[in-house]
Write a protein that holds these residues in place. Sequence first.
Motif, PDB file in Angstrom:
ATOM      1  N   ILE A 133       0.967  -1.055   0.086  1.00 20.25           N
ATOM      2  CA  ILE A 133      -0.071  -0.125  -0.036  1.00 20.25           C
ATOM      3  C   ILE A 133       0.772   1.245  -0.051  1.00 20.25           C
ATOM      4  O   ILE A 133       0.537   2.164  -0.658  1.00 20.25           O
ATOM      5  CB  ILE A 133      -0.796   0.057   1.060  1.00 20.25           C
ATOM      6  CG1 ILE A 133      -1.886  -1.257   1.014  1.00 20.25           C
ATOM      7  CG2 ILE A 133      -1.606   1.381   1.310  1.00 20.25           C
ATOM      8  CD1 ILE A 133      -2.833  -1.525   2.325  1.00 20.25           C
ATOM      9  N   LEU A 134       1.900   1.273   0.830  1.00 20.76           N
ATOM     10  CA  LEU A 134       2.853   2.169   0.894  1.00 20.76           C
ATOM     11  C   LEU A 134       3.476   2.737  -0.581  1.00 20.76           C
ATOM     12  O   LEU A 134       3.232   3.864  -1.097  1.00 20.76           O
ATOM     13  CB  LEU A 134       4.166   2.024   1.772  1.00 20.76           C
ATOM     14  CG  LEU A 134       5.335   2.835   1.932  1.00 20.76           C
ATOM     15  CD1 LEU A 134       4.906   4.438   2.224  1.00 20.76           C
ATOM     16  CD2 LEU A 134       6.368   2.413   2.678  1.00 20.76           C
ATOM     17  N   PRO A 142       9.620   0.724  -8.424  1.00 21.47           N
ATOM     18  CA  PRO A 142      10.962  -0.222  -8.290  1.00 21.47           C
ATOM     19  C   PRO A 142      10.908  -0.556  -6.683  1.00 21.47           C
ATOM     20  O   PRO A 142      11.354  -1.529  -6.254  1.00 21.47           O
ATOM     21  CB  PRO A 142      11.850   0.840  -8.317  1.00 21.47           C
ATOM     22  CG  PRO A 142      11.468   1.943  -9.629  1.00 21.47           C
ATOM     23  CD  PRO A 142      10.090   2.033  -9.019  1.00 21.47           C
ATOM     24  N   GLY A 143      10.474   0.294  -5.757  1.00 17.53           N
ATOM     25  CA  GLY A 143      10.248  -0.126  -4.492  1.00 17.53           C
ATOM     26  C   GLY A 143       9.472  -1.292  -4.074  1.00 17.53           C
ATOM     27  O   GLY A 143       9.822  -2.092  -3.397  1.00 17.53           O
ATOM     28  N   ALA A 545      14.127   1.195   1.655  1.00 18.23           N
ATOM     29  CA  ALA A 545      13.177   1.393   2.669  1.00 18.23           C
ATOM     30  C   ALA A 545      12.413   0.157   3.092  1.00 18.23           C
ATOM     31  O   ALA A 545      12.259  -0.329   4.161  1.00 18.23           O
ATOM     32  CB  ALA A 545      12.494   2.520   2.622  1.00 18.23           C
ATOM     33  N   GLY A 546      11.605   0.058   2.144  1.00 15.57           N
ATOM     34  CA  GLY A 546      10.703  -1.385   2.160  1.00 15.57           C
ATOM     35  C   GLY A 546      11.439  -2.545   2.503  1.00 15.57           C
ATOM     36  O   GLY A 546      11.069  -3.428   3.362  1.00 15.57           O
ATOM     37  N   GLN A 547      12.614  -2.846   1.902  1.00 18.84           N
ATOM     38  CA  GLN A 547      13.298  -4.045   2.381  1.00 18.84           C
ATOM     39  C   GLN A 547      13.764  -4.047   3.561  1.00 18.84           C
ATOM     40  O   GLN A 547      13.699  -4.871   4.361  1.00 18.84           O
ATOM     41  CB  GLN A 547      14.540  -4.126   1.441  1.00 18.84           C
ATOM     42  CG  GLN A 547      14.342  -4.239  -0.121  1.00 18.84           C
ATOM     43  CD  GLN A 547      15.600  -4.498  -0.936  1.00 18.84           C
ATOM     44  OE1 GLN A 547      16.079  -5.459  -0.838  1.00 18.84           O
ATOM     45  NE2 GLN A 547      16.232  -3.354  -1.255  1.00 18.84           N
ATOM     46  N   MET A 548      14.167  -2.742   4.057  1.00 18.04           N
ATOM     47  CA  MET A 548      14.813  -2.629   5.607  1.00 18.04           C
ATOM     48  C   MET A 548      13.750  -3.133   6.601  1.00 18.04           C
ATOM     49  O   MET A 548      13.698  -3.527   7.536  1.00 18.04           O
ATOM     50  CB  MET A 548      15.331  -1.537   5.711  1.00 18.04           C
ATOM     51  CG  MET A 548      16.551  -1.222   4.915  1.00 18.04           C
ATOM     52  SD  MET A 548      18.055  -2.519   5.139  1.00 18.04           S
ATOM     53  CE  MET A 548      18.384  -1.993   6.975  1.00 18.04           C
ATOM     54  N   ILE A 549      12.421  -2.508   6.442  1.00 14.13           N
ATOM     55  CA  ILE A 549      11.396  -2.545   7.149  1.00 14.13           C
ATOM     56  C   ILE A 549      10.737  -3.939   7.264  1.00 14.13           C
ATOM     57  O   ILE A 549      10.716  -4.492   8.315  1.00 14.13           O
ATOM     58  CB  ILE A 549      10.042  -1.678   6.792  1.00 14.13           C
ATOM     59  CG1 ILE A 549      10.272  -0.209   6.618  1.00 14.13           C
ATOM     60  CG2 ILE A 549       8.941  -2.077   7.654  1.00 14.13           C
ATOM     61  CD1 ILE A 549       9.342   0.556   6.251  1.00 14.13           C
TER      62      ILE A 549
END
Length: 554
Positions: A133-134, A142-143, A545-549
């Motif tokens: 959703i983000l 790409p994210g 960011a998404g990977q780290m979360i």
Amino acid sequence: MEWLETLLWDPTSVAHIVCLYAFVISVGVLLGKIKVFGISLGVTFVLFVGILMGHFGFTSETHILHFVREFGLILFVFCIGLQVGPSFSSSFKKGGMTLNLLAVGIVAFNIIVTLAIYFIANGRVELPMMIGILYGAVTNTPGLGAAQEALNQLHYTGDPIALGYACAYPLGVIGIIGCMIALRYIFRINLKKEEDSIKSQETDMRHQPHMLHLEVRNESLEGKTIIEVKDFLARPFVCSRIRHDGHVSIPNQDTVFHLGDQLFIVCSEEDAAAVTAFIGPEIQVDWEKQDMPMVSRRILVTKSEINGRKLGSMHFRSMYGVNVTRINRSGTDLFADPNLVLQVGDRVMVVGQQDAIERVASVLGNQLKRLDTPNIVTIFVGIFLGILLGSLPFAFPGMPTPVKLGLAGGPLVVAILIGRFGHKLKLVTYTTMSANLMLREIGIVLFLASVGIEAGEHFVQTVVEGDGLLYVGYGFLITIIPLLIMGVIARLYYKVNYFTLMGLIAGSTTDPPALAYANQVSGVDAPSVGYSTVYPLTMFLRILAGQMILLTMM
């Protein structure tokens, strides 16, 4: 009719797979060109066509979908890295630092709002779906791919996060443009005043060449050589032509100045006033009507052996009797500083006699056909190194599994480094803009088609019977809250021009439709400048960011 049945329904048939992708991509791209209130979804419509085909059972084997998806993603992010690499470090200079800090604030607020909704919802929506959703809310494909790669590392088997992305994306585009409009009315923006303010602002012209026609009036320069004058002045400049006693010649560092000499000087914008005050006033001279036949010509650097060499090391004046006054790189003129590193694709402005210029042209290449051939070796060497980097595990205390940059982050980092420093390793990273865009578009449509086809089986059920409308609402909050907060801060505290602010908003969400709207409203190029200033860092942060979360919280 067996052949038709195989073509339409056999998931193991190569013909079926190719036809499926060709149909999804072609229809998606065509529908993406349709504008509603001046806004179009572009290639993102490929995702929705893929979802539709997947819903009706047109699919392929899972491992094939995964391969095409990952390869498309790698190709896309690598080409983005090559494009933004040269400007990645320069985007942090002066005013760019402020814009990038604001962009980082928008990225951070997006994450904070996402996690706040996740904890408030108290488990109603899974964390991977919230990440989907983000990325739909900030229209960053790409994210999404990088987050999907992280989930593959974690062996995630839940609902495809592309469902959340697809639900949030359309309102995300509308929300981004809506925030631009809202900020305009909140601050009662007068577009004419903002445009006049942009035009009157002093821009950073540190490396921009400035041409001067001067007459030597400073008596202390009588009998002094050019090298002595440069030492006295302590400012770099190029004297490309000198007129003495009615005769024009190309000077070298030992040429002597005399009172009344007329000079053609090229220097940086910031040094122009000092050079004029030291040498003499500006005059009008028609250099084309002088008695000595000289020409000025742009020569294209196409030889790979020139890539990475400093301009001063070429010794153009002493060896060929010509002067280099400026370099054009990617449409921008740069002052011909001896320490400037030449790159393939540069256009070198050379002044001298015709035969000498021809010799310089043969040294630099000046063969346009060479640039028409993409440097395949650099692309695939970079992808190879990027996958190696993305596969390296980095262990951090308190994290259950080592962190990897993955198939998206690794190639992106390597591409940025190659784009910025590749010339030092003699790697030719130049590709025409059309070639770069072609590879990027092929990569992203392959990725979107694969994601859509795979997610299509569950999409309608999620929207109609599940929490699809809830995803839309969550995505809208993730879109507008950070943009409005940081937009107010940028305008009130940092006094950012409205047109630049529009570019900042579009760039921090990496949203081309928003940039197109901003350019349509604006009569200046400030939105594009703001967009390109924050785009490299924002894209890098969005992808990681998404990977780290996911890797830290799952």
